[in-house]
Design a protein around this motif. Structure first.
Motif, PDB file in Angstrom:
ATOM      1  N   ALA A 171       0.887  -1.229   0.236  1.00 26.06           N
ATOM      2  CA  ALA A 171       0.234   0.005   0.001  1.00 26.06           C
ATOM      3  C   ALA A 171       0.819   1.257   0.064  1.00 26.06           C
ATOM      4  CB  ALA A 171      -0.897  -0.017   1.046  1.00 26.06           C
ATOM      5  N   VAL A 172       0.438   2.364  -0.488  1.00 22.01           N
ATOM      6  CA  VAL A 172       1.075   3.625  -0.392  1.00 22.01           C
ATOM      7  C   VAL A 172       0.524   4.296   0.750  1.00 22.01           C
ATOM      8  CG1 VAL A 172      -0.477   4.701  -2.215  1.00 22.01           C
ATOM      9  CG2 VAL A 172       1.820   5.599  -1.719  1.00 22.01           C
ATOM     10  N   GLY A 173       1.519   5.223   1.688  1.00 19.57           N
ATOM     11  CA  GLY A 173       1.110   5.927   2.455  1.00 19.57           C
ATOM     12  C   GLY A 173       1.165   7.326   2.110  1.00 19.57           C
ATOM     13  N   TYR A 174       0.578   8.467   2.266  1.00 25.29           N
ATOM     14  CA  TYR A 174       0.708   9.751   1.706  1.00 25.29           C
ATOM     15  C   TYR A 174       0.262  10.686   2.844  1.00 25.29           C
ATOM     16  CZ  TYR A 174      -4.140   9.585   0.277  1.00 25.29           C
ATOM     17  OH  TYR A 174      -5.333   9.030   0.172  1.00 25.29           O
ATOM     18  N   VAL A 175       0.569  12.003   2.617  1.00 23.09           N
ATOM     19  CA  VAL A 175       0.007  13.111   3.493  1.00 23.09           C
ATOM     20  C   VAL A 175      -1.186  13.364   2.885  1.00 23.09           C
ATOM     21  CG1 VAL A 175       0.342  15.547   4.297  1.00 23.09           C
ATOM     22  CG2 VAL A 175       2.243  14.090   4.248  1.00 23.09           C
ATOM     23  N   LEU A 176      -2.423  13.188   3.569  1.00 24.12           N
ATOM     24  CA  LEU A 176      -3.863  13.569   3.167  1.00 24.12           C
ATOM     25  C   LEU A 176      -4.031  14.662   2.421  1.00 24.12           C
ATOM     26  CD1 LEU A 176      -6.325  11.450   3.177  1.00 24.12           C
ATOM     27  CD2 LEU A 176      -7.045  12.757   5.105  1.00 24.12           C
ATOM     28  N   ALA A 177      -3.398  15.657   2.905  1.00 20.54           N
ATOM     29  CA  ALA A 177      -3.737  17.228   2.288  1.00 20.54           C
ATOM     30  C   ALA A 177      -2.983  17.072   0.935  1.00 20.54           C
ATOM     31  CB  ALA A 177      -3.093  18.260   3.052  1.00 20.54           C
ATOM     32  N   ASP A 178      -1.993  16.240   0.517  1.00 15.19           N
ATOM     33  CA  ASP A 178      -1.409  16.365  -0.746  1.00 15.19           C
ATOM     34  C   ASP A 178      -2.156  15.366  -1.780  1.00 15.19           C
ATOM     35  OD1 ASP A 178       0.467  17.884   0.431  1.00 15.19           O
ATOM     36  OD2 ASP A 178       1.840  16.124   0.715  1.00 15.19           O
ATOM     37  N   GLY A 179      -2.987  14.368  -1.076  1.00 15.18           N
ATOM     38  CA  GLY A 179      -3.730  13.595  -2.098  1.00 15.18           C
ATOM     39  C   GLY A 179      -2.824  12.723  -2.964  1.00 15.18           C
ATOM     40  N   PHE A 180      -3.792  11.645  -3.358  1.00 16.44           N
ATOM     41  CA  PHE A 180      -2.809  10.343  -4.041  1.00 16.44           C
ATOM     42  C   PHE A 180      -3.970   9.987  -4.844  1.00 16.44           C
ATOM     43  CE2 PHE A 180      -1.868   5.748  -4.743  1.00 16.44           C
ATOM     44  CZ  PHE A 180      -0.723   6.162  -5.439  1.00 16.44           C
ATOM     45  N   LEU A 231       7.692   9.902   9.861  1.00 15.35           N
ATOM     46  CA  LEU A 231       8.162  11.115  10.038  1.00 15.35           C
ATOM     47  C   LEU A 231       8.810  11.868   8.991  1.00 15.35           C
ATOM     48  CD1 LEU A 231       9.671  10.359  13.508  1.00 15.35           C
ATOM     49  CD2 LEU A 231       7.756  11.519  13.269  1.00 15.35           C
ATOM     50  N   MET A 232       9.656  11.202   8.044  1.00 14.75           N
ATOM     51  CA  MET A 232      10.180  11.905   6.796  1.00 14.75           C
ATOM     52  C   MET A 232       9.149  12.180   6.195  1.00 14.75           C
ATOM     53  SD  MET A 232      13.425   9.695   5.986  1.00 14.75           S
ATOM     54  CE  MET A 232      12.868   8.122   5.992  1.00 14.75           C
ATOM     55  N   LEU A 233       7.943  11.489   5.760  1.00 13.50           N
ATOM     56  CA  LEU A 233       6.762  11.695   5.024  1.00 13.50           C
ATOM     57  C   LEU A 233       6.101  13.154   5.450  1.00 13.50           C
ATOM     58  CD1 LEU A 233       4.742  10.918   2.976  1.00 13.50           C
ATOM     59  CD2 LEU A 233       3.569   9.679   4.624  1.00 13.50           C
ATOM     60  N   ASP A 234       5.879  13.164   6.886  1.00 12.00           N
ATOM     61  CA  ASP A 234       5.310  14.341   7.475  1.00 12.00           C
ATOM     62  C   ASP A 234       6.316  15.213   7.379  1.00 12.00           C
ATOM     63  OD1 ASP A 234       3.421  15.239   9.449  1.00 12.00           O
ATOM     64  OD2 ASP A 234       5.101  15.765  10.716  1.00 12.00           O
ATOM     65  N   ARG A 235       7.358  15.528   7.204  1.00 11.76           N
ATOM     66  CA  ARG A 235       8.427  16.582   7.374  1.00 11.76           C
ATOM     67  C   ARG A 235       8.708  16.889   5.765  1.00 11.76           C
ATOM     68  NH1 ARG A 235      12.199  14.146  11.917  1.00 11.76           N
ATOM     69  NH2 ARG A 235      10.834  14.661  13.609  1.00 11.76           N
ATOM     70  N   GLY A 236       8.218  16.117   4.624  1.00 11.06           N
ATOM     71  CA  GLY A 236       8.228  16.554   3.308  1.00 11.06           C
ATOM     72  C   GLY A 236       9.652  15.870   2.791  1.00 11.06           C
ATOM     73  N   HIS A 237      10.444  15.164   3.544  1.00 14.45           N
ATOM     74  CA  HIS A 237      11.609  14.725   3.119  1.00 14.45           C
ATOM     75  C   HIS A 237      11.255  13.364   1.994  1.00 14.45           C
ATOM     76  CE1 HIS A 237      13.502  17.153   5.934  1.00 14.45           C
ATOM     77  NE2 HIS A 237      13.296  16.244   7.095  1.00 14.45           N
ATOM     78  N   GLY A 293       3.740   8.459  16.647  1.00 13.17           N
ATOM     79  CA  GLY A 293       3.250   9.481  17.432  1.00 13.17           C
ATOM     80  C   GLY A 293       2.516  10.585  16.872  1.00 13.17           C
ATOM     81  N   LEU A 294       2.401  10.490  15.509  1.00 14.36           N
ATOM     82  CA  LEU A 294       1.608  11.341  14.764  1.00 14.36           C
ATOM     83  C   LEU A 294       0.181  11.134  14.804  1.00 14.36           C
ATOM     84  CD1 LEU A 294       4.201  11.955  11.836  1.00 14.36           C
ATOM     85  CD2 LEU A 294       3.821  13.456  13.891  1.00 14.36           C
ATOM     86  N   PRO A 295      -0.716  12.180  14.403  1.00 12.23           N
ATOM     87  CA  PRO A 295      -2.161  11.896  14.298  1.00 12.23           C
ATOM     88  C   PRO A 295      -2.299  11.068  12.954  1.00 12.23           C
ATOM     89  CG  PRO A 295      -1.896  14.054  15.062  1.00 12.23           C
ATOM     90  CD  PRO A 295      -0.359  13.505  14.426  1.00 12.23           C
ATOM     91  N   ASP A 296      -3.182  10.040  13.175  1.00  6.46           N
ATOM     92  CA  ASP A 296      -3.367   9.132  11.922  1.00  6.46           C
ATOM     93  C   ASP A 296      -4.227   9.705  10.909  1.00  6.46           C
ATOM     94  OD1 ASP A 296      -5.976   8.819  13.323  1.00  6.46           O
ATOM     95  OD2 ASP A 296      -5.624   6.595  13.493  1.00  6.46           O
ATOM     96  N   VAL A 297      -5.061  10.886  11.194  1.00  2.05           N
ATOM     97  CA  VAL A 297      -5.801  11.422  10.408  1.00  2.05           C
ATOM     98  C   VAL A 297      -5.165  12.418   9.391  1.00  2.05           C
ATOM     99  CG1 VAL A 297      -8.061  11.601  12.023  1.00  2.05           C
ATOM    100  CG2 VAL A 297      -6.178  13.280  12.268  1.00  2.05           C
ATOM    101  N   GLU A 298      -3.959  12.607   9.685  1.00  2.00           N
ATOM    102  CA  GLU A 298      -3.055  13.435   9.006  1.00  2.00           C
ATOM    103  C   GLU A 298      -2.644  12.382   7.454  1.00  2.00           C
ATOM    104  OE1 GLU A 298       0.356  15.021  10.343  1.00  2.00           O
ATOM    105  OE2 GLU A 298      -0.617  16.168  12.097  1.00  2.00           O
ATOM    106  N   PHE A 299      -2.809  11.254   7.722  1.00  2.00           N
ATOM    107  CA  PHE A 299      -2.346  10.374   6.501  1.00  2.00           C
ATOM    108  C   PHE A 299      -3.328   9.622   5.879  1.00  2.00           C
ATOM    109  CE2 PHE A 299       0.988  11.097   9.766  1.00  2.00           C
ATOM    110  CZ  PHE A 299       1.916  11.398   9.178  1.00  2.00           C
ATOM    111  N   GLY A 300      -3.168   9.210   4.434  1.00  2.00           N
ATOM    112  CA  GLY A 300      -4.021   8.538   3.692  1.00  2.00           C
ATOM    113  C   GLY A 300      -3.182   7.141   3.433  1.00  2.00           C
ATOM    114  N   ILE A 301      -3.853   6.029   3.353  1.00  2.00           N
ATOM    115  CA  ILE A 301      -3.310   4.664   2.791  1.00  2.00           C
ATOM    116  C   ILE A 301      -4.140   4.121   1.748  1.00  2.00           C
ATOM    117  CG2 ILE A 301      -2.554   2.296   3.785  1.00  2.00           C
ATOM    118  CD1 ILE A 301      -2.432   3.433   6.617  1.00  2.00           C
ATOM    119  N   VAL A 302      -3.738   3.704   0.600  1.00  2.00           N
ATOM    120  CA  VAL A 302      -4.194   3.106  -0.296  1.00  2.00           C
ATOM    121  C   VAL A 302      -3.824   1.939  -0.875  1.00  2.00           C
ATOM    122  CG1 VAL A 302      -4.939   3.661  -2.809  1.00  2.00           C
ATOM    123  CG2 VAL A 302      -5.166   5.519  -1.016  1.00  2.00           C
ATOM    124  N   PRO A 303      -4.297   0.917  -0.992  1.00  2.00           N
ATOM    125  CA  PRO A 303      -3.949  -0.509  -1.527  1.00  2.00           C
ATOM    126  C   PRO A 303      -3.457  -0.187  -3.122  1.00  2.00           C
ATOM    127  CG  PRO A 303      -5.679  -0.602  -0.350  1.00  2.00           C
ATOM    128  CD  PRO A 303      -5.693   0.622  -0.487  1.00  2.00           C
TER     129      PRO A 303
END
Length: 257
Positions: free
Chosen positions: A114-123, A163-169, A188-198
Motif C-alpha cells: 500500500a502507499v502512505g501519503y499526506v492526506l492534504a497532498d492527495g494520491f 516522520l520523513m513523510l510528515d516533514r516532506g523528506h 506518535g503522529l495523528p493518523d488523520v493526517e495520512f491516507g493509505i491506499v492499497p
C-alpha cells in the motif's frame, strides 16, 4: 594366569572387539539432504507474529520427503544472488523478478503493498509515484514491485519513514497496509493526517537454485503444496498465524482448492 581364565579373557576381548566393529553397521545413519531457505522481507510475514509462517509451510513440504529445512534470514538482494549461485537452495520471489533460477508454480503467499501519503497532498494512482522519493523498509526491493520508476529511500524503521513523510523528506511510503498503520501509530503522529491506499495484490512464489537439486526441490514443492492444500494442512498453518480469511482463500485457490 590359569589357562581357563586366560581363554575366557581372550573370548571376552574378541566378543567386545566384534561388537565394536559391528556398531557402525548396526547404527548406520546418513545425514538427510538440506534445503536452505533464505528468508527475505515480504510484507506482514516479517511481523513478529508471522515471520516464520513461510518457513513452517516449507517444513511441511520438505520434511516428510526426508529433507531438513534450514531457515536463514537474509537481505532480499543477497537471498536472490545466493539462490542464483547455488549457495542456498530456496528463497521467495514476487512476479518473475529473479532471473536465472528455477521458479515454482504453486503460490506460497500473497503480498499487498500500500502507499502512505499526506492526506492534504492527495494520491490519485500509481502514476503519482513516478520520479518521486519513496520510503520503504530496508532489504525490500521496492522498485521491482512498481510499474513506474521511483527514487527509493530505504529505512530500517518505518515509523521514521512516516516522520520523513510528515516533514516532506519523502513524498510517499510503500509497505504492507498493516505494517503502515503500525508505523503511523509508532510515530506518535495523528493518523488523520495520512491516507493509505492499497496498490495491488501480488502472488509470492518460491524460487530454487538453477541446478538439478533445485529442479528436484521445485518439483517436490509443487506436488506437496497441492497435497497440503487438499488435506487442509496448508489452511491450518495460515489460520494458526492469524491470517485473514481472504488471504487464506486466495492462497488455497491458487493451489487448486
Amino acid at each position: 594366569m590359569p589357562l581357563r581364565k586366560t581363554l575366557l579373557a581372550v573370548v571376552a576381548f574378541l566378543l567386545l572387539a566384534s561388537s565394536v566393529q559391528a556398531a557402525p553397521a548396526d547404527g548406520d545413519w546418513t545425514e538427510p539432504p538440506t534445503c536452505v531457505f533464505g528468508m527475505p522481507v515480504v510484507g506482514t510475514e516479517l511481523r513478529m507474529s508471522k515471520q516464520r509462517v513461510l518457513t513452517e509451510v516449507l517444513k511441511a513440504v520438505f520434511e516428510p520427503e526426508g529433507y531438513d529445512l534450514v531457515h536463514r534470514d537474509l537481505p532480499y538482494a543477497r537471498a536472490k544472488a545466493e539462490v542464483a549461485e547455488g549457495k542456498i537452495q530456496c528463497t521467495v520471489s514476487i512476479r518473475d523478478n529473479v532471473k536465472g533460477v528455477t521458479r515454482a508454480k504453486s503460490v506460497i503467499a500473497l503480498y499487498s503493498p500500500a502507499v502512505g501519503y499526506v492526506l492534504a497532498d492527495g494520491f490519485h494512482g500509481v502514476e503519482d509515484l513516478a520520479g518521486q522519493k519513496v520510503a520503504h523498509l530496508h532489504g525490500s526491493d521496492i522498485q521491482m514491485l512498481l510499474p513506474v520508476e521511483v527514487r527509493p529511500q530505504p529505512t530500517y524503521d518505518l515509523s521514521s519513514a512516516i516522520l520523513m513523510l510528515d516533514r516532506g523528506h519523502v513524498k510517499y511510503v510503500v509497505t504492507d497496509d498493516t505494517v503502515m498503520r503500525e508505523a503511523i501509530a509508532a510515530s506518535g503522529l495523528p493518523d488523520v493526517e495520512f491516507g493509505i491506499v492499497p496498490l495491488m495484490t501480488l502472488e509470492v512464489f518460491p524460487v530454487f537454485s538453477p541446478d538439478d537439486n533445485g529442479r528436484r526441490l521445485c518439483a517436490i514443492y509443487d506436488r506437496r503444496m497441492r497435497e497440503l492444500a487438499s488435506s487442509g494442512r496448508l489452511e491450518a498453518i495460515y489460520r494458526s498465524y492469524g491470517f485473514p480469511e481472504t488471504f487464506i482463500r486466495e492462497v488455497l485457490k491458487a493451489n487448486g482448492r
